[in-house]
Design a protein around this motif. Structure first.
Motif, PDB file in Angstrom:
ATOM      1  N   UNK A 120       9.308   0.488 -11.264  1.00  0.00           N
ATOM      2  CA  UNK A 120       8.766  -0.037 -10.465  1.00  0.00           C
ATOM      3  C   UNK A 120       8.346   0.146  -9.044  1.00  0.00           C
ATOM      4  N   UNK A 121       7.579   0.756  -8.449  1.00  0.00           N
ATOM      5  CA  UNK A 121       7.534   1.430  -6.736  1.00  0.00           C
ATOM      6  C   UNK A 121       7.752   0.515  -5.822  1.00  0.00           C
ATOM      7  N   UNK A 122       7.770   0.697  -4.783  1.00  0.00           N
ATOM      8  CA  UNK A 122       7.902  -0.736  -3.617  1.00  0.00           C
ATOM      9  C   UNK A 122       6.771  -1.288  -3.201  1.00  0.00           C
ATOM     10  N   UNK A 123       5.851  -0.329  -3.293  1.00  0.00           N
ATOM     11  CA  UNK A 123       4.456  -1.040  -3.230  1.00  0.00           C
ATOM     12  C   UNK A 123       4.196  -2.179  -4.239  1.00  0.00           C
ATOM     13  N   UNK A 143       5.226 -14.758  -2.090  1.00  0.00           N
ATOM     14  CA  UNK A 143       6.085 -15.216  -1.460  1.00  0.00           C
ATOM     15  C   UNK A 143       6.304 -15.047   0.154  1.00  0.00           C
ATOM     16  N   UNK A 144       6.625 -13.347   0.096  1.00  0.00           N
ATOM     17  CA  UNK A 144       7.215 -12.707   1.232  1.00  0.00           C
ATOM     18  C   UNK A 144       6.285 -12.554   2.629  1.00  0.00           C
ATOM     19  N   UNK A 145       5.094 -12.952   1.912  1.00  0.00           N
ATOM     20  CA  UNK A 145       4.388 -13.477   3.287  1.00  0.00           C
ATOM     21  C   UNK A 145       5.120 -15.079   4.277  1.00  0.00           C
ATOM     22  N   UNK A 146       5.052 -15.692   3.138  1.00  0.00           N
ATOM     23  CA  UNK A 146       5.192 -16.776   3.569  1.00  0.00           C
ATOM     24  C   UNK A 146       7.004 -17.114   4.172  1.00  0.00           C
ATOM     25  N   UNK A 149       6.373  -3.641  -6.126  1.00  0.00           N
ATOM     26  CA  UNK A 149       7.036  -4.725  -5.762  1.00  0.00           C
ATOM     27  C   UNK A 149       6.784  -5.795  -4.514  1.00  0.00           C
ATOM     28  N   UNK A 150       6.490  -5.238  -3.918  1.00  0.00           N
ATOM     29  CA  UNK A 150       5.998  -5.439  -2.668  1.00  0.00           C
ATOM     30  C   UNK A 150       4.758  -6.368  -2.830  1.00  0.00           C
ATOM     31  N   UNK A 151       4.006  -5.864  -3.503  1.00  0.00           N
ATOM     32  CA  UNK A 151       2.292  -6.298  -4.024  1.00  0.00           C
ATOM     33  C   UNK A 151       1.892  -7.389  -4.839  1.00  0.00           C
ATOM     34  N   UNK A 152       3.164  -7.898  -6.211  1.00  0.00           N
ATOM     35  CA  UNK A 152       3.903  -8.822  -6.780  1.00  0.00           C
ATOM     36  C   UNK A 152       4.183  -9.876  -6.329  1.00  0.00           C
TER      37      UNK A 152
END
Length: 90
Positions: free
Chosen positions: A1-4, A13-16, A6-9
């Motif tokens: 799995x790429x960093x992108x 949550x990350x934005x909150x 993981x971030x996209x998935x």
């Protein structure tokens, strides 16, 4: 799995977390905060706990105080959409 991937998935949550002030690098200090709470809970003075933990984790005392303050702060309400609330107005 790429960093992108993981971030996209985990985008929502990350934005909150970002909106309420959570920093990714804070995860490195979770054990420090647990140790701090254990020491203070056992009766140690805050200044003593800070000095011991600064030495144990290789950070400055100012950094420990800063982490404690940030970890103890209340999270702001999470807004459902990007512009639905103004955290400064809360």
């Amino acid at each position: 799995m790429t960093i992108f991937e993981v971030l996209n998935f985990n985008r929502e949550l990350l934005e909150r977390l970002r909106r309420i002030g959570v920093r990714l690098e804070d995860t490195a200090y979770i054990d420090l905060f647990v140790d701090f709470n254990n020491m203070v809970g056992a009766g140690d003075k805050v200044s003593y706990a800070v000095a011991v933990l600064a030495n144990k984790y290789g950070v400055s005392e100012r950094k420990v105080y800063s982490l404690i303050k940030r970890f103890q702060s209340s999270a702001l309400p999470i807004c459902p959409a990007k512009n639905d609330c103004n955290p400064r107005a809360v």
